[in-house]
Design a protein around this motif. Structure first.
Motif, PDB file in Angstrom:
ATOM      1  N   SER A  29     -24.449 120.171  34.504  1.00 27.03           N
ATOM      2  CA  SER A  29     -23.541 119.075  34.172  1.00 27.03           C
ATOM      3  C   SER A  29     -23.926 117.824  34.984  1.00 27.03           C
ATOM      4  N   LEU A  30     -24.222 118.016  36.278  1.00 25.46           N
ATOM      5  CA  LEU A  30     -24.608 116.863  37.108  1.00 25.46           C
ATOM      6  C   LEU A  30     -25.994 116.342  36.702  1.00 25.46           C
ATOM      7  N   ALA A  31     -26.912 117.259  36.395  1.00 20.97           N
ATOM      8  CA  ALA A  31     -28.270 116.835  36.016  1.00 20.97           C
ATOM      9  C   ALA A  31     -28.241 115.964  34.753  1.00 20.97           C
ATOM     10  N   LEU A  32     -27.320 116.278  33.847  1.00 22.05           N
ATOM     11  CA  LEU A  32     -27.261 115.519  32.591  1.00 22.05           C
ATOM     12  C   LEU A  32     -26.279 114.352  32.657  1.00 22.05           C
ATOM     13  N   PHE A  33     -25.156 114.546  33.397  1.00 19.36           N
ATOM     14  CA  PHE A  33     -24.066 113.554  33.277  1.00 19.36           C
ATOM     15  C   PHE A  33     -23.630 112.942  34.610  1.00 19.36           C
ATOM     16  N   HIS A  34     -24.389 113.129  35.698  1.00 20.16           N
ATOM     17  CA  HIS A  34     -24.006 112.495  36.968  1.00 20.16           C
ATOM     18  C   HIS A  34     -23.760 111.009  36.713  1.00 20.16           C
ATOM     19  N   GLU A  35     -22.722 110.458  37.351  1.00 20.48           N
ATOM     20  CA  GLU A  35     -22.261 109.103  36.965  1.00 20.48           C
ATOM     21  C   GLU A  35     -23.316 108.017  37.121  1.00 20.48           C
TER      22      GLU A  35
END
Ligand code: SAM
Length: 354
Positions: A29-35
């Protein structure tokens, strides 16, 4: 190949050192959608020439086919319809669609990436980050390669039919690695049990627990209507078979498929085959009905994509696009179309020869 020490890799290592290992789902989730540094947040040039990878939405012929499907579906649900495109990426498909759709309609893109939303708005599209503000209405939802971008947990079989989960940790050399641990939620074991999946020792499987909430928001606004997904996936018994004992997770970095999820975090796309069994079971639990499932090639052919080719100037290159999207050896069989409908509607468009 030596890993790229991206800003996001550095951040994630710090986070793991201070907070402990994270589930693969949280890592993805962070790899794709980190802010700031997430792959999608940065709005890569997907679906367009020269981008890190191509999707079918790059091709005008694809939009032609999807527009036929939407037009046919619209006739069954109302005089004026709402079209919700899921994860519109660069807005390529949406901008083609506005010229192909001649029925009265409102076109809305649901997109989580702020970078992509900007690109979509620049192309004149209405782009929103939540469906909360939409009232239930006659709606056709369409999503190309969106389910495969939802983050997945990774689990692995142990001896005696037991299962562990793979967590992302930092090893002694300061590199990210996967470490087994107890499952983070019983929902993972429940999914395996529901699908009658038995993982042998060392057999890895990716499970997406986001599917129910993702479908729930769609089901609320589709009244009546159709939900059409185009994606790569299969039924659970195939995806989790011994043939895929290393799982189906893969990444794309600069047009190349790679298998290291930690290679260039934030610069690589990451995806896993969609478990159609789970999607169908969660959708029907919400009261939706399966409206059909077929290959992309058959679907577009039934929808009359050949009419896109026409005659005269440019017909040879248009034929090439159609072949790429429909032929079995190309994208035609790599992708499937999964359709749902609200109660009482006829089956979805493009399932049978027109
Ligand atoms: C693989 S890309 C596909 C983009 C586009 N549909 C195409 O085919 O070129 C996945 C897209 O889904 C978006 N996305 C991922 N999760 C989403 C979610 N939960 N809701 C809406 N969009 C999402 C991403 O930001 C990205 O635009």
């Amino acid at each position: 190949m030596k890993r790229v020490n991206t800003e996001l890799a550095v951040l994630l290592k710090e986070k793991i050192r201070s907070e402990g290992p994270m589930t693969f789902r949280d890592f993805m989730s962070l790899a794709l959608f980190h802010e700031i540094y997430g792959f999608y947040t940065q709005a890569p040039a997907i679906g367009s020439s020269g981008g890190p990878f191509d999707t079918s939405t790059k091709f005008t012929a694809f939009a032609f086919g999807v527009a036929q499907a939407i037009t046919q579906a619209a006739k069954k649900i109302g005089d004026s319809v709402r079209v919700v495109e899921l994860g519109g990426g660069t807005g390529q498909l949406g901008s083609y669609m506005t010229s192909f759709l001649s029925i009265p309609h409102e076109y809305v893109v649901l997109e989580t990436s702020p970078g992509f939303r900007k690109k979509q708005v620049k192309k004149g599209l209405k782009s929103i980050d939540t469906l909360n503000g939409l009232e239930p209405a006659p709606t056709i939802v369409f999503g190309n390669e969106v389910l495969d971008a939802l983050p997945v947990h990774r689990v692995m079989g142990l001896a005696n039919e037991e299962v562990c989960e793979l967590f992302v940790d930092v090893d002694g050399d300061g590199e990210l690695c996967e470490q087994p641990g107890d499952v983070s939620t019983p929902k993972l074991l429940q999914r395996l049990q529901d699908e009658d999946i038995h993982l042998g020792r060392g057999h890895i499987a990716e499970l997406c627990l986001e599917i129910p909430s993702f479908l729930q928001q769609l089901e609320r606004v589709v009244n009546p209507g159709y939900i059409i997904f185009v994606d790569y996936g299969d039924k659970a018994s195939n995806i989790y078979s011994y043939h895929h004992r290393n799982g189906t997770l893969r990444s794309y970095y600069q047009q190349q498929q790679i298998h290291d999820p930690f290679f260039a975090i934030g610069q690589q796309d990451m995806t896993a085959d969609v478990d159609f069994t789970a999607v169908i079971s969660e959708a029907t639990a919400l009261g939706l009905e399966l409206a059909g499932c077929t290959s992309q090639g058959a679907w577009l052919t039934h929808l009359g994509i050949q009419n896109y080719v026409g005659k005269g100037n440019g017909s040879a290159s248009r034929q090439k696009e159609v072949d790429l999207l429909t032929k079995e050896a190309r994208l035609g069989s790599a992708f499937d179309v999964l359709m749902f409908k609200t109660h009482g509607l006829p089956d979805g468009p493009g399932l049978n020869p027109g």
